[in-house]
Design an enzyme around this catalytic site. Sequence first.
Site, PDB file in Angstrom:
ATOM      1  N   GLU A  94       0.818  -1.201   0.000  1.00 38.91           N
ATOM      2  CA  GLU A  94       0.000   0.000   0.000  1.00 38.91           C
ATOM      3  C   GLU A  94       0.859   1.261   0.000  1.00 38.91           C
ATOM      4  O   GLU A  94       1.941   1.289   0.572  1.00 38.91           O
ATOM      5  CB  GLU A  94      -0.898   0.002   1.239  1.00 38.91           C
ATOM      6  N   CYS A 107       3.283   8.502   0.819  1.00 37.14           N
ATOM      7  CA  CYS A 107       3.889   7.606   1.810  1.00 37.14           C
ATOM      8  C   CYS A 107       4.028   6.236   1.157  1.00 37.14           C
ATOM      9  O   CYS A 107       3.031   5.632   0.766  1.00 37.14           O
ATOM     10  CB  CYS A 107       2.953   7.570   3.018  1.00 37.14           C
ATOM     11  N   CYS A 114       6.391  -6.567   7.836  1.00 36.77           N
ATOM     12  CA  CYS A 114       7.538  -6.047   8.574  1.00 36.77           C
ATOM     13  C   CYS A 114       7.927  -7.049   9.652  1.00 36.77           C
ATOM     14  O   CYS A 114       7.063  -7.627  10.301  1.00 36.77           O
ATOM     15  CB  CYS A 114       7.205  -4.702   9.218  1.00 36.77           C
ATOM     16  N   CYS A 118       6.921  -4.337  16.218  1.00 34.68           N
ATOM     17  CA  CYS A 118       6.504  -3.332  17.207  1.00 34.68           C
ATOM     18  C   CYS A 118       5.067  -3.638  17.643  1.00 34.68           C
ATOM     19  O   CYS A 118       4.208  -3.928  16.807  1.00 34.68           O
ATOM     20  CB  CYS A 118       6.597  -1.934  16.612  1.00 34.68           C
ATOM     21  N   CYS A 121       1.850  -1.672  16.268  1.00 41.91           N
ATOM     22  CA  CYS A 121       1.764  -1.474  14.816  1.00 41.91           C
ATOM     23  C   CYS A 121       1.093  -2.677  14.158  1.00 41.91           C
ATOM     24  O   CYS A 121       1.544  -3.806  14.300  1.00 41.91           O
ATOM     25  CB  CYS A 121       3.168  -1.276  14.249  1.00 41.91           C
ATOM     26  N   GLY A 180       6.662  -1.724   6.356  1.00 48.11           N
ATOM     27  CA  GLY A 180       8.036  -2.196   6.379  1.00 48.11           C
ATOM     28  C   GLY A 180       9.022  -1.279   7.059  1.00 48.11           C
ATOM     29  O   GLY A 180       8.737  -0.109   7.335  1.00 48.11           O
ATOM     30  N   CYS A 354      -1.177   5.868  10.078  1.00 50.49           N
ATOM     31  CA  CYS A 354       0.093   5.302  10.540  1.00 50.49           C
ATOM     32  C   CYS A 354      -0.127   3.959  11.206  1.00 50.49           C
ATOM     33  O   CYS A 354      -0.963   3.813  12.087  1.00 50.49           O
ATOM     34  CB  CYS A 354       0.738   6.191  11.586  1.00 50.49           C
TER      35      CYS A 354
HETATM   36  N1  SAH Z   1       9.212   1.101   9.957  1.00 49.97           N
HETATM   37  C1  SAH Z   1       9.394   2.505   9.966  1.00 49.97           C
HETATM   38  C2  SAH Z   1       8.444   3.235   9.057  1.00 49.97           C
HETATM   39  C3  SAH Z   1       7.011   2.768   9.004  1.00 49.97           C
HETATM   40  S1  SAH Z   1       6.045   3.008  10.444  1.00 49.97           S
HETATM   41  C4  SAH Z   1       9.296   3.042  11.370  1.00 49.97           C
HETATM   42  O1  SAH Z   1       8.893   2.311  12.268  1.00 49.97           O
HETATM   43  O2  SAH Z   1       9.671   4.202  11.557  1.00 49.97           O
HETATM   44  C5  SAH Z   1       5.635   4.723  10.368  1.00 49.97           C
HETATM   45  C6  SAH Z   1       5.268   5.356  11.705  1.00 49.97           C
HETATM   46  O3  SAH Z   1       3.991   4.903  12.165  1.00 49.97           O
HETATM   47  C7  SAH Z   1       6.259   5.051  12.820  1.00 49.97           C
HETATM   48  O4  SAH Z   1       6.682   6.241  13.420  1.00 49.97           O
HETATM   49  C8  SAH Z   1       5.430   4.245  13.800  1.00 49.97           C
HETATM   50  O5  SAH Z   1       5.899   4.455  15.102  1.00 49.97           O
HETATM   51  C9  SAH Z   1       4.040   4.764  13.551  1.00 49.97           C
HETATM   52  N2  SAH Z   1       2.970   3.872  13.969  1.00 49.97           N
HETATM   53  C10 SAH Z   1       2.944   2.539  13.854  1.00 49.97           C
HETATM   54  N3  SAH Z   1       1.773   2.033  14.355  1.00 49.97           N
HETATM   55  C11 SAH Z   1       1.059   3.102  14.774  1.00 49.97           C
HETATM   56  C12 SAH Z   1      -0.232   3.244  15.353  1.00 49.97           C
HETATM   57  N4  SAH Z   1      -1.017   2.178  15.594  1.00 49.97           N
HETATM   58  N5  SAH Z   1      -0.654   4.472  15.684  1.00 49.97           N
HETATM   59  C13 SAH Z   1       0.124   5.564  15.414  1.00 49.97           C
HETATM   60  N6  SAH Z   1       1.324   5.494  14.841  1.00 49.97           N
HETATM   61  C14 SAH Z   1       1.801   4.268  14.533  1.00 49.97           C
HETATM   62 FE1  SF4 Z   2       7.733  -1.211  13.762  1.00 52.15          FE
HETATM   63 FE2  SF4 Z   2       7.743   0.439  11.644  1.00 52.15          FE
HETATM   64 FE3  SF4 Z   2       7.757  -2.240  11.311  1.00 52.15          FE
HETATM   65 FE4  SF4 Z   2       5.575  -1.062  12.218  1.00 52.15          FE
HETATM   66  S1  SF4 Z   2       6.476  -0.764  10.215  1.00 52.15           S
HETATM   67  S2  SF4 Z   2       6.524  -2.947  13.017  1.00 52.15           S
HETATM   68  S3  SF4 Z   2       6.441   0.609  13.459  1.00 52.15           S
HETATM   69  S4  SF4 Z   2       9.350  -1.021  12.289  1.00 52.15           S
END
Ligand code: SAH
Ligand code: SF4
Length: 370
Positions: A94, A107, A114, A118, A121, A180, A354
């Site tokens: 996406e 974006c 990924c 986290c 996420c 990712g 996000c």
């Molecule tokens: N993997 C990279 C980029 C993709 S995630 C990273 O982690 O930076 C992009 C952003 O979305 C990150 O800052 C992450 O902390 C945030 N994010 C992930 N899950 C989220 C959620 N459920 N609510 C708000 N932000 C979130």
């Molecule tokens: Fe963590 Fe970014 Fe991967 Fe989501 S996309 S699991 S925030 S590293």
Amino acid sequence: MTSSKTNIKSYTYDELVTRFAEMGLKKYRASQAFEWIYKNRVRSFYEMTNISKSERGMLDANFSLTFPVILRREDSHDGTKKFLFGLEDDHAVESVLIPDEDRLTLCISSQVGCAQGCRFCLTGRGGFRRNLAAYEIVDQVLGVEDFLESATSVEDREDGPAHDGGRQRYITNIVLMGMGEPLANFASVLEALKIITAEKGLGFSPRRVTLSTDGLVPEIDKLAKSGVKVNLAVSLNATTDDVRDRIMPVNRRYPIKELLAACRRYPLEPRRRITFEYVMLRDVNDTENDALRLAQLLRGIRCKVNLIPFNPFPGSDFGRPDDAVVERFQKTLADRHYTALVRESRGRDISAACGQLREQEDATDATVRD
Ligand code: SAH
Ligand code: SF4
């Protein structure tokens, strides 16, 4: 598409020059091919009319030239659009297009899924499928630009996103914040960034491109050394190793102190800053003490902070803090002279916000490729 051929969009300009030289082609042929692909957006080698017929045949025999397939588009009431791109192996990724007053930000994704895991996420919860090739990263930009162009030409403008005061609006900014972890797919992401920012490529100024990482320290250093001067965003999300270990497994390998040391040595261009993203999770990382610790941790780093209130999803273990808590957190940082912005995720109604991106299970059913 023949998989034994290399996709020509996987090469940077310099690499294509080398590859062409090996094939006995002149250097300027690489320049011409780049123009045809990235400026004129041709669909086949045979349209490259200033290249001799026999050489076009040679290109066709040696390379593939694919173009992105948009399987589905969803439009949010806030103007955000989400695109589902089909890949050649039936995976899908996406990309999200976010219009703002003077910007049109795309974006893009760097992996299918990924592996970083986290906890907050949804992409992370879904696990890892595979890395994207460089051309699959670049194709997201090309595909959305093609869409914008055709949307303007057929006057599909009810909500006006592709059109602004009589002029077509193009993508102004690119962020690697989709599915990712870009630095976990370092080689392809670097190739893609080079193609996106090269004059003989998509021509985006590196100051309009931002890579977001969860904090892979060795790769942050590699990016610094690569000379690709894109903006760096770091998902910090916690102020103690205890909490960060719990919500971001990467912290067990590269704890906060090491991560911030890498940020401190990251070479910043004049007037540029590192962005720290901070997803606010109720009662986990949103206290006054967290704000104070954050201010302390970031001392001496030229930076700004994006506070992102958590976007809940079904089955998530976290809550979104009250607005008053977010505001107080922001004020604590502002009082200590930090630029801290509250970033409401856009496109929540279409799961484009996000951390809400993931591969759709029914991606292949929605196929509209022909
Ligand atoms: N993997 C990279 C980029 C993709 S995630 C990273 O982690 O930076 C992009 C952003 O979305 C990150 O800052 C992450 O902390 C945030 N994010 C992930 N899950 C989220 C959620 N459920 N609510 C708000 N932000 C979130
Ligand atoms: Fe963590 Fe970014 Fe991967 Fe989501 S996309 S699991 S925030 S590293």
